[in-house]
Write an enzyme that holds these catalytic residues in place. Structure first.
Site, mmCIF file in Angstrom:
data_model
loop_
_atom_site.group_PDB
_atom_site.id
_atom_site.type_symbol
_atom_site.label_atom_id
_atom_site.label_comp_id
_atom_site.label_asym_id
_atom_site.label_seq_id
_atom_site.Cartn_x
_atom_site.Cartn_y
_atom_site.Cartn_z
ATOM 1 N N SER A 164 0.879 -1.132 0.045
ATOM 2 C CA SER A 164 -0.065 0.083 0.061
ATOM 3 C C SER A 164 1.153 1.223 -0.027
ATOM 4 C CB SER A 164 -0.905 0.079 1.285
ATOM 5 O OG SER A 164 -1.423 1.375 1.284
ATOM 6 N N TYR A 190 0.476 0.208 10.547
ATOM 7 C CA TYR A 190 0.017 -0.407 9.251
ATOM 8 C C TYR A 190 1.268 0.000 8.301
ATOM 9 C CZ TYR A 190 -2.840 -0.488 5.098
ATOM 10 O OH TYR A 190 -3.244 -0.979 3.734
#
Length: 324
Positions: A164, A190
């Site tokens: 990501s 994350y």
């Protein structure tokens, strides 16, 4: 990077269009998290091209619904198998059930994003434990199956690791990857996990591309783009508004992709002719990503996410952590 690899498709090309013209009959694919979001669209595209697809998920009700939905248009067989990536026991059980079946495509799609601090049953922080260490163990256990499929077909088997743009929020913190001795920040966590997903592709590719005379196994990381899926389950609407993802009326901002558009780069990584015999890359918008810059903002890759030394360090940590 004028010579970076590109596809003939655009950023918003649907996954079906990417796989059109490819006959995947006889190919076997696993898609983790393949019951919802971009996972189910990835599985659908591969199955419609003739691949046998197994979606590996932890919720039977969602899995059965997804299989029934995909099967309506699939040319290949579609099934599901239980897999909880936050449990090494579950991962090992999945690999044991798989046995010695050849495997052509492993799409490490499942993930968790920005959840409250929690730990897996093996004592790992949930985001890196699920997104990276779980997929690492799964991939290493299935590596012989990927090698066997490459030898049998003479064409490369492929591993696709979902990363990501969030990786820019944090490199790997090797001193405390599980937030045992530092304050927990869900976005830093994350970011670290998504960096790990990219470094995994570099590390896996380095170890298995050498079998190229038999087809080899090649791994690439994928940034799918911004898509509204169940991945946002831990984010309150207020926070999504603050991030600029949706407006005051709940409308998703321009630039977000549909789930089928979001699946397209994963599908290209799995079948694209341009990527035959190519690995260790970070792909986005159906092309090899350029280096990240402040001007680019929501695109590009940070150098630490493709650093071979960092990848080797993470591989060693992963072997120690998982026992693989």
């Amino acid at each position: 990077m004028a010579d970076r690899i590109k596809s003939p498709f655009g950023a918003y090309t649907p996954a079906r269009d990417v796989v059109a013209g490819h006959d995947l009959t006889g190919k076997v694919a696993i898609v983790t998290g393949g019951a919802t979001g971009i996972g189910v669209e990835t599985a659908r595209a591969l199955a419609e091209a003739g691949a046998e697809v197994v979606i590996a998920v932890r919720k039977p009700d969602l899995a059965e619904a997804a299989v029934a939905d995909i099967a309506r248009t699939a040319k290949g067989k579609v099934s599901w198998s239980m897999l909880d990536l936050s449990s090494f026991k579950s991962i090992r059980a999945f690999a044991q059930r798989w046995g010695d079946r050849p495997l052509n495509l492993l799409i490490n799609n499942a993930g968790v994003m920005a959840c409250p601090l929690a730990y897996t049953e093996d004592g790992l922080e949930m985001q890196i434990g699920t997104n990276h260490f779980g997929h690492f163990l799964l991939s290493v256990l299935l590596a012989p199956n990927l090698v066997a499929a490459a030898k049998a077909s003479g064409k490369s088997s492929r591993v696709v690791s979902l990363s990501s743009i969030g990786h820019r929020r944090s490199p790997m913190n090797f001193d405390d990857p599980n937030f045992r001795n530092r304050p927990y920040d869900k976005w830093e966590s994350y970011g670290q996990a998504k960096t790990a997903n990219a470094l995994f592709a570099v590390g896996f590719n380095a170890r298995f591309k050498g079998l190229a005379e038999d087809g080899g196994v090649f791994a690439n990381a994928v940034m799918p783009g911004g898509i509204m899926t169940p991945l946002q389950r831990h984010l309150p609407i207020e926070e999504q508004r603050a991030l600029g993802w949706i407006d005051e009326n709940g409308k998703v901002r321009d630039g977000f992709k549909t789930p089928e558009q979001g699946a397209s780069t994963s599908v290209w990584a799995a079948v694209g002719d341009e990527l035959e015999g190519v690995g260790g890359l970070y792909l986005e918008d159906l092309a090899q990503a350029a280096p990240w810059t402040k001007e680019a903002g929501w695109s590009g890759v940070m150098p630490y996410a493709l650093d071979p030394e960092q990848a080797d360090r993470l591989w060693a940590l992963s072997v120690e952590t998982t026992g693989a």
